[in-house]
Design a protein around this motif. Structure first.
Motif, PDB file in Angstrom:
ATOM      1  N   SER A   1       0.824  -1.210   0.000  1.00  0.00           N
ATOM      2  CA  SER A   1       0.000   0.000   0.000  1.00  0.00           C
ATOM      3  C   SER A   1       0.856   1.258   0.000  1.00  0.00           C
ATOM      4  O   SER A   1       0.578   2.218  -0.730  1.00  0.00           O
ATOM      5  N   SER A   2       1.921   1.269   0.812  1.00  0.00           N
ATOM      6  CA  SER A   2       2.769   2.461   0.881  1.00  0.00           C
ATOM      7  C   SER A   2       3.494   2.709  -0.438  1.00  0.00           C
ATOM      8  O   SER A   2       3.590   3.857  -0.900  1.00  0.00           O
TER       9      SER A   2
ATOM     10  N   ALA B   1      -3.164   1.222   6.210  1.00  0.00           N
ATOM     11  CA  ALA B   1      -2.048   2.141   6.004  1.00  0.00           C
ATOM     12  C   ALA B   1      -2.520   3.582   6.092  1.00  0.00           C
ATOM     13  O   ALA B   1      -1.824   4.459   6.618  1.00  0.00           O
TER      14      ALA B   1
END
Length: 460
Positions: free
Chosen positions: A365-366, A456
């Motif tokens: 996700s990051s 996240a």
């Protein structure tokens, strides 16, 4: 009275054994195709199977009625409206059958299919009043059966029948009745089912949202908004059950152990390579054009029915420690009988033969968030349902539902980098393997799906 609920893992199917050890007779309701469990019960209890009941012509699994009749000589019973091509005795509403102290009475409850029945069960050793009801695919724990499987042309009639079955036929029965459904959590014949295997009519009236509508029109609107994707295998399974499934042959597993050369020969002749390993092992290296359904965790079988066309030859790439015989049983439960074998030695044998492999990448996700903020962001293909997509989505994502993936349609060009997204990553991985098999190389999967994306986001 003897009573047992038997679960089929991976499909969310329940079958039932009802009988009387004193009388030495029993019936089986909705048997699965591999019948060993029922035969073991006969050996251990001293009962013999005299009746085989199917609550309807099933769409999600192959009935074991033919296997059981061949093994025991028992008669098969199904509702008189079922246009089956095999020899069967026909059930009518109100028909009663006695197995010693156990009494079974058929109720015609169409809606999931026109030929669906439920069974009231009475234990005469306790009371002359019914103790439980086997609802087939009419009522589940927490949900009701889907009415769309027999086809769009009779959908309105099916919805009305479903309403009548739930609100009128079952509505006349007492709260205390125990409810034993034909399916549980994991089945594609309904949504939102509880993990509990049994309930009562009274509790479902209290807690099941589908039993709370004040009139038919509101019920109809609700049930039609819940209709989900129809797996590819369902039409084939219905046809097989209508005609009567062929008896299963004995497996000589040595004949099905394939070298890389033989597996490749089948692949070039049109066989589907079905890779059942976990998604990260598949991503590291897999046979070009193969379809990945991670079989770990019990979700795999229904999704094979979604992703793999029925009636095609299949070559398996097995997860470590799994058994070819056990996997054949699983696949045969949903009508995949054309299994050519398994790649002996797995992907290592393919690599050692010098043949080409492909890989599938995963993005966190990051990392995806950083890529989306950069100069060349990837396209986001979200394969969830429209309702899921409306609830939460990545800005700029395209809702490219799973059925569109199956149609071979892709909304972005062949050279565009695309990240496939679902809720948890499972569906996205299957979809990505299908998209890649259709000739698109620049595909990756969002690890953990929208669950990881939201986590996240909350952690920032």
């Amino acid at each position: 009275m003897y009573f047992e609920q038997i679960s089929t893992p991976g499909l969310g199917c329940y079958s039932y054994v009802i009988g009387c050890p004193l009388a030495g007779v029993m019936a089986v309701v909705d048997p699965r195709r591999d019948i060993g469990v029922y035969l073991r019960i006969t050996e251990e209890s001293g009962m013999r199977i005299t009746h085989i009941f199917d609550t309807h012509v099933h769409a999600d699994h192959i009935s074991g009625a033919q296997e059981l009749r061949a093994s025991t000589g028992a008669d098969i019973y199904i509702h008189e409206s079922a246009p089956v091509k095999y020899e069967a005795k026909k059930l009518k509403h109100g028909d009663e059958f006695k197995f010693g102290y156990a009494v079974v009475r058929a109720l015609h409850t169409p809606g999931h299919t026109p030929n669906s029945v439920s069974f009231l069960v009475t234990d005469l050793a306790r009371s002359p009043e019914p103790e439980m009801i086997l609802t087939g695919d009419l009522l589940f724990v927490g949900d009701v059966g889907r009415p769309d499987l027999p086809g769009k042309e009779i959908l309105d009639e099916q919805v009305e029948n479903l309403y009548k079955g739930l609100y009128k036929t079952l509505g006349s029965l007492p709260d205390y009745l125990e409810v034993y459904p034909g399916h549980g959590q994991g089945s594609l014949c309904g949504q939102g089912m509880s993990a509990k295997p049994v309930t009562t009519l009274g509790y479902e009236r209290l807690a099941n949202p589908m039993l709370k509508y004040p009139d038919f029109e509101e019920f109809k609107h609700a049930i039609l908004s819940k209709v989900t994707m129809r797996p590819r295998s369902f039409s084939s399974i219905i046809a097989t059950n209508m005609n009567g499934a062929a008896l299963l042959p004995k497996l000589d597993t040595a004949e099905y152990a394939l070298s890389a050369d033989k597996a490749d020969e089948f692949r070039k002749a049109g066989a589907t390579i079905l890779d059942l390993r976990d998604m990260f092992s598949y991503g590291a290296a897999h046979i070009p054009g193969s379809v990945n359904v991670d079989f770990f965790g019990g979700l795999g079988l229904n999704w094979i029915g979604v992703a793999v066309p029925p009636g095609v030859p299949i070559v398996l790439v097995l997860p470590p420690g799994s058994s070819f015989e056990e996997m054949c049983v699983e696949l045969q439960r949903i009508g995949y009988d054309m299994i050519k074998g398994w790649l002996k030695g797995g992907i290592n044998a393919w690599v050692d033969s010098g043949r080409q492999t492909q890989s599938l990448s995963y993005i966190s996700s990051s990392d995806l968030r950083a890529r989306l903020a950069g100069p060349k962001p990837p396209a986001i293909l979200d394969v969830r349902s429209p309702d899921e997509f409306k609830t939460m989505k990545i800005e700029g994502a395209v809702n490219h539902t799973f059925d569109r993936v199956l149609e071979g349609i892709c909304p972005v060009g062949p050279d565009v980098e695309a990240v496939v997204v679902c809720q948890g990553g499972f569906r996205a991985n299957i979809a990505a393997s299908l998209i890649q098999a259709q000739g698109r190389a620049n595909i990756s999967v969002l690890s953990g799906g929208m669950n990881a994306w939201l986590a996240a986001q909350q952690a920032r």
